[in-house]
Structure formats: C-alpha cells, structure tokens
Design an enzyme around this catalytic site. Structure first.
Site, short mmCIF file in Angstrom:
data_model
loop_
_atom_site.label_atom_id
_atom_site.label_comp_id
_atom_site.label_asym_id
_atom_site.label_seq_id
_atom_site.Cartn_x
_atom_site.Cartn_y
_atom_site.Cartn_z
N ASP A 8 1.14 -1.23 -0.34
CA ASP A 8 0.23 -0.13 0.24
C ASP A 8 1.13 1.13 -0.39
O ASP A 8 0.51 2.23 0.52
CB ASP A 8 -0.87 0.17 1.19
N LYS A 28 1.70 2.27 -4.66
CA LYS A 28 2.29 1.77 -6.11
C LYS A 28 1.06 1.91 -7.42
O LYS A 28 1.63 2.68 -8.49
CB LYS A 28 2.66 0.04 -6.13
N GLY A 39 -4.51 -4.63 -3.60
CA GLY A 39 -5.59 -2.74 -4.14
C GLY A 39 -4.67 -1.83 -4.72
O GLY A 39 -4.25 -1.81 -3.71
N HIS A 40 -4.36 -1.79 -5.87
CA HIS A 40 -3.66 -0.78 -6.03
C HIS A 40 -4.73 0.72 -7.00
O HIS A 40 -5.76 0.10 -8.13
CB HIS A 40 -3.08 -1.32 -7.84
N GLN A 95 1.81 -6.22 -3.60
CA GLN A 95 2.56 -6.03 -1.67
C GLN A 95 3.71 -5.24 -1.23
O GLN A 95 4.04 -4.33 -2.70
CB GLN A 95 2.51 -7.79 -1.44
N LYS A 155 3.24 10.28 -0.11
CA LYS A 155 2.62 10.76 0.78
C LYS A 155 3.59 11.74 1.84
O LYS A 155 2.83 11.63 3.39
CB LYS A 155 1.76 9.71 1.61
N SER A 211 5.91 11.81 -4.87
CA SER A 211 4.25 12.08 -4.94
C SER A 211 3.53 12.97 -4.37
O SER A 211 4.28 12.82 -2.82
CB SER A 211 3.39 10.75 -5.40
N THR A 212 2.76 13.78 -4.61
CA THR A 212 2.58 15.04 -3.74
C THR A 212 0.67 14.71 -3.45
O THR A 212 0.53 16.35 -3.38
CB THR A 212 2.58 16.72 -4.53
P1 GDP Z 1 -0.93 0.36 -3.90
O1 GDP Z 1 -1.00 -1.16 -2.98
O2 GDP Z 1 0.94 0.88 -3.29
O3 GDP Z 1 -1.18 0.76 -5.02
O4 GDP Z 1 -1.26 1.47 -2.90
P2 GDP Z 1 -2.89 1.28 -2.45
O5 GDP Z 1 -3.67 2.21 -3.57
O6 GDP Z 1 -3.33 0.08 -1.38
O7 GDP Z 1 -3.06 3.17 -1.38
C1 GDP Z 1 -2.62 4.04 -1.46
C2 GDP Z 1 -3.19 5.14 -1.01
O8 GDP Z 1 -2.71 6.84 -1.36
C3 GDP Z 1 -4.22 5.07 -2.01
O9 GDP Z 1 -5.27 5.45 -1.45
C4 GDP Z 1 -4.22 6.39 -2.96
O10 GDP Z 1 -4.67 7.28 -3.78
C5 GDP Z 1 -3.11 7.14 -2.14
N1 GDP Z 1 -1.85 8.07 -2.63
C6 GDP Z 1 -1.21 8.08 -3.72
N2 GDP Z 1 0.18 8.61 -3.53
C7 GDP Z 1 -0.22 9.38 -2.30
C8 GDP Z 1 0.23 11.09 -2.03
O11 GDP Z 1 1.69 11.28 -2.31
N3 GDP Z 1 -0.20 11.51 -1.08
C9 GDP Z 1 -1.59 11.13 -0.98
N4 GDP Z 1 -2.29 12.40 -0.04
N5 GDP Z 1 -1.95 10.23 -0.72
C10 GDP Z 1 -1.44 9.33 -2.14
P1 IMO Z 2 -0.72 -4.10 -2.12
O1 IMO Z 2 -0.80 -5.19 -3.20
C1 IMO Z 2 -0.99 -4.90 2.55
C2 IMO Z 2 -0.74 -8.33 3.77
C3 IMO Z 2 -2.34 -8.94 4.60
C4 IMO Z 2 -1.70 -9.47 5.53
C5 IMO Z 2 -1.12 -10.82 4.45
C6 IMO Z 2 -0.49 -11.80 4.09
O2 IMO Z 2 -2.90 -3.86 -2.50
O3 IMO Z 2 0.23 -3.27 -1.71
P2 IMO Z 2 -2.70 -12.73 2.15
O4 IMO Z 2 -4.43 -12.47 2.01
O5 IMO Z 2 -1.94 -12.07 1.08
O6 IMO Z 2 -2.10 -14.40 2.80
O7 IMO Z 2 -2.11 -11.79 3.53
O8 IMO Z 2 -0.57 -9.76 3.88
N1 IMO Z 2 -0.84 -8.34 2.51
C7 IMO Z 2 -1.27 -6.84 2.27
N2 IMO Z 2 -1.54 -5.11 2.47
N3 IMO Z 2 -1.19 -4.68 0.64
C8 IMO Z 2 -1.23 -5.57 0.18
O9 IMO Z 2 -1.60 -5.80 -1.02
C9 IMO Z 2 -1.59 -7.03 0.93
N4 IMO Z 2 -1.59 -7.65 0.02
C10 IMO Z 2 -1.70 -9.31 1.60
O10 IMO Z 2 -3.03 -7.88 4.98
O11 IMO Z 2 -1.03 -9.54 6.52
MG MG Z 3 -2.89 -1.79 -2.08
#
Ligand code: GDP
Ligand code: IMO
Ligand code: MG
Length: 427
Positions: A14, A17, A41-42, A220, A329, A411-412
């Site tokens: 999270d 990416k 979840g991207h 991940q 962030k 990233s801002t």
């Molecule tokens: P990922 O799994 O690595 O793709 O990340 P997620 O999408 O799960 O979580 C990242 C969250 O941060 C999302 O809600 C994005 O919209 C948000 N985000 C990404 N870059 C920035 C940033 O530079 N600033 C802020 N405030 N939010 C950001």
């Molecule tokens: P993205 O790609 C954050 C975590 C789960 C748990 C552990 C094992 O969005 O960054 P799993 O369901 O993979 O067997 O769970 O890994 N986990 C993540 N945490 N971002 C993810 O994906 C994750 N995918 C799995 O919360 O701790």
């Molecule tokens: Mg994610």
C-alpha cells in the site's frame, strides 16, 4: 529512456504503487503483474474518479497499453472477469488488451474457504482472498492452472480430487462441514474460462518476443516477501525483486538491463498481524491514519500506522538492488510539529542497522529515532523541490543519505498528475 522498468513496494504494501505505475505507464507499451493475486488493491485517482485494481495491471487504464497477467500470479477467474467488465462499463476497452498466462494458477472457492479456516488458528490477518492456500496447492503440486481448463474432463477430475481433499481436511482436522458443490464450481469456472479463453497465451514467450517498453508492477511489498519479509506474517509470494524471474518465466538475465525502483510512503503502514517496530498506537498514529486515509483498498481494514523505518527501507534497497526510490504521501506529514524516523534497532543494549531474520526476538526490538521539526505548511501538489519548505527538504535529504540511493520522484497527492521528478533522468 528506460525500456524495462520494475516498480516494487519497499514496505508492507500500500505504498502508492498503483498511483505511480499508472502515471509511469503513459511511457510504456506493456504492463505486467507477476505475483500475488486479488490480495492487491492498487488505487489510481484520475480527475477525482477512483479506480482500484486487484488483478489487472494498473497500467491498463491507459488505452494504448497491453496488460499481462503472468504465470506467477494466482488468479480468481470470477474476479478477473468482473474487473475487466467493470472497466469496460466505464468505457475503457479492455477485453482485447490483456493476456493471461496459460501457466497461472487458479484461486478456487475452496482456497478462500481454507484461507478463513487457517485464520482461525494462528492468525496472519490475511485478505481472505485464498492467496496462501492457492500457493500451497501450487507448491504441493495439487494446483489447477489456466491451461488445465482447456480440457473440461481433465478440469473436472482435478476439481473433484481437490474438493475431496479439502472436504477431508475441513471435516477431519477442523471439524467443519464443507458444502461446496463440485458441479456448481465446475460450471462457474468453465463459464468464466470461456470468457477469457481468447486472452490465454504463453506470456513468457510473448514477453521475450515483445519489442516495446515493459513495466513490471510488483504487488505487496518487500517486508511482505515470503523469504525476505517478516515471516510468517507475510504474503505467500516473493513480493520483492526476487519474484520477477519465477513470476514471469523470464530468465534472470532479462532483468540485467532493467531499472529497479521501489515506492515508499514518507511514513509506514501495515495491515494485518505481525511485527511493526515503529508502530504508533497513540494519537499520533491515529492522526497519520486520518490524514493519510489509511484504510485498506481491498478489505477496508484500518491500517496500522507509524514513523518511517529506515532500517526496513535500507533492507529493501539491498534485497531489490534498487536504483531509486519514489516517495509518496509526504503531504500527509504537513500538519505534524515533530516528525521522527527510525535509524537503528536496539536489542539488549546493542544497536543494529540490519534487519534481523526474526523481528519477534526475545527481549523485543526498540526503534531508535532521529527527530525532525515539521514544516507545518501545505506541500500537496508541489511541482518542484523549490516549492518545498526547508524542513521537508532536510527530511528528504536525510532519507537519501541514509539509504544511499536517490529519491527519483516525489508524489504529492493521490491524483495522477500530483508528482514531480527529483532527478533529470526520467522514466
Ligand atoms: P498500493 O497498493 O501500493 O497501490 O497503494 P494503495 O492504493 O493500496 O494505497 C495508497 C493510497 O494512497 C491510495 O488511496 C492512493 O490514492 C493514495 N496516495 C498515493 N500517493 C499519494 C500521495 O502522494 N499523497 C496522498 N495524500 N495520497 C496518496
Ligand atoms: P498491495 O499490492 C498491504 C497482507 C495482508 C496480511 C498478509 C497476508 O495493495 O500493496 P494474504 O491475503 O496475502 O495471504 O495476506 O499480507 N497483504 C497486503 N498488505 N497491501 C497489499 O497489497 C497486501 N496483500 C497482502 O494484510 O497481513
Ligand atoms: Mg494496496
């Protein structure tokens, strides 16, 4: 101009990416997911509209790209079909723009069932998407691959054998009844297969022959890597650079000409159980969660929050052989009077900057912090380093110096265009 770029998570997932891969995809012809599955979840925000991708590569949002779901992924066909259709319903052409590997393993309903059963004993805090059990079946040589669906009789036999095995496991080990219907599972799987059949290909061969620019999208993060992360509180694939070759079927040499970047937040979050040395369980952690909107993109669970852990980040630099870091962030830290970063771990009076194999050592690990004064100014949407307050620049410079590689991009904000390059040589 980079022809092969790898984007990885440097922390516990999270990191942002999705946002980064999306904006970089403008310059790439193909975008490849190669490990994990719908546990990812991207998030991408385009003109206020939010997209969350779980199985398709994020780059698919750009109409010129080709998305590849490579062999190292475990794929829930039902969710894949839903994800493609949801994008089509939003007006994006996707059905003829992605490939799925014939060697990719399936996530079956019984994997999701086992995921929740396993969680009842020895909780990991998984996403309950069946990821761990699907990889268990793969490595236990019981998995069903996309190519197995070509012959329905064979697919039926494999599902029957697996369901009998799962039934025994549920009833004899967990004393739980298991009501999954083989006929229904078979029909549904074959129905979904027919929808994606045209997209099934040998993605390794396709990638080897492809002449365009390719971006590899890790899911991940390094600290969730099955080998290099906080085992057993990890995911069941190699989420670090170690997963690239087995996840794509491409020879390690293929990646010798690739650029390796990883994404990190300006602080740290983690979802689920497991060690997290810089976790803040007080009001400061709460403030990070609220300001950063730190709730899971896949499960909606509140994310645990804490200060940036440079020991873990340096581990990611080493494991992945990183050329650059993308920091996200920073804006979330705008209203903090004091900002801390972990520069070492202390255990039994001894300091280390190396990540131990076991973070749950007897005696515990204490983070050693360096403190910075906050900038208390808005950095959201900044477009160059000169627009940042001096305290923020000091923070970034310290991070770069500690980890020994440049921050290439900042990233801002969550929107696609809220970023700027910190270096001249771009993607
Ligand atoms: P990922 O799994 O690595 O793709 O990340 P997620 O999408 O799960 O979580 C990242 C969250 O941060 C999302 O809600 C994005 O919209 C948000 N985000 C990404 N870059 C920035 C940033 O530079 N600033 C802020 N405030 N939010 C950001
Ligand atoms: P993205 O790609 C954050 C975590 C789960 C748990 C552990 C094992 O969005 O960054 P799993 O369901 O993979 O067997 O769970 O890994 N986990 C993540 N945490 N971002 C993810 O994906 C994750 N995918 C799995 O919360 O701790
Ligand atoms: Mg994610």
């Amino acid at each position: 101009m980079k022809t092969k770029l790898v984007i990885l998570g440097a922390q516990w997932g999270d990191e942002g990416k999705g946002k980064v891969v999306d904006l970089l995809s403008a310059n790439f012809d193909a975008v490849v997911r190669y490990q994990g599955g719908s546990n990812a979840g991207h998030t991408v925000v385009v003109n206020g509209e939010k997209f969350i991708l779980h199985l398709l590569p994020t780059g698919i949002l750009h109409p010129h790209t080709i998305g590849v779901v490579a062999q190292g992924m475990v794929v829930d066909l039902e969710l894949l079909v839903e994800e493609v259709q949801a994008l089509e319903d939003k007006g994006l052409r996707v059905w003829d723009r992605f490939f799925i590997s014939d060697r990719a393993h399936l996530v079956m309903p019984y994997h999701k069932l086992l995921d929740s059963l396993f969680e009842k004993k020895g909780k990991i805090g998984t996403t309950l998407r069946g990821i761990g059990p699907s990889y268990m079946f793969k490595f236990g040589r019981k998995g069903i691959r996309v190519c197995d669906l070509e012959n329905p009789d064979n697919a039926y036999r494999l599902m029957k054998e697996n369901l009998e095995f799962v039934k025994d496991l549920c009833e004899k080990v967990y004393y739980q009844r298991q009501d999954l219907s083989l006929e229904q599972m078979f029909e549904k799987t074959m129905e979904n297969y027919r929808k994606i059949k045209e997209r099934v290909t040998d993605t390794t061969k396709w990638l080897l022959e492809f002449k365009g620019r390719v971006l590899f999208e890790g899911a991940q993060g390094t600290m969730l890597d099955i080998d290099m992360g906080t085992y057993p509180y990890v995911t069941s694939s190699n989420a670090s650079a170690l997963g690239l070759s087995n996840g794509t079927g491409l020879p390690p040499k293929y990646f010798s000409t690739a650029e390796f970047w990883a994404v990190s937040k300006a602080y740290t979050t983690r979802v689920g159980e497991g060690p997290f040395p810089t976790e803040l369980t007080d009001g400061v952690g709460e403030m990070l969660r609220n300001r950063g909107g730190e709730y899971g993109a896949t499960t909606g669970r509140p994310r645990r929050c804490g200060w940036l852990d440079l020991v873990a980040l340096k581990h990611a630099v080493r494991v992945n052989g990183l050329d650059g870091l993308i920091l996200t962030k920073l804006d979330v830290l705008d209203s903090f009077e004091e900002i801390k970063v972990c520069v070492a771990y202390e255990r039994n009076g001894k300091l280390t900057q190396d990540l131990p194999a076991n973070l749950e050592l007897v005696g515990g690990i204490k983070p050693v912090y360096k403190s910075f004064s906050g900038w208390l100014k808005d950095t959201r949407g900044a477009k160059s380093i000169s627009q940042l307050p001096p305290q923020a620049i000091e923070y970034l410079e310290f991070i770069q110096e500690y980890i020994g590689i440049p921050i290439v991009m900042l990233s801002t904000g969550p929107e696609r265009d809220e970023y700027f390059w910190m270096v001249d040589e771009k993607a």
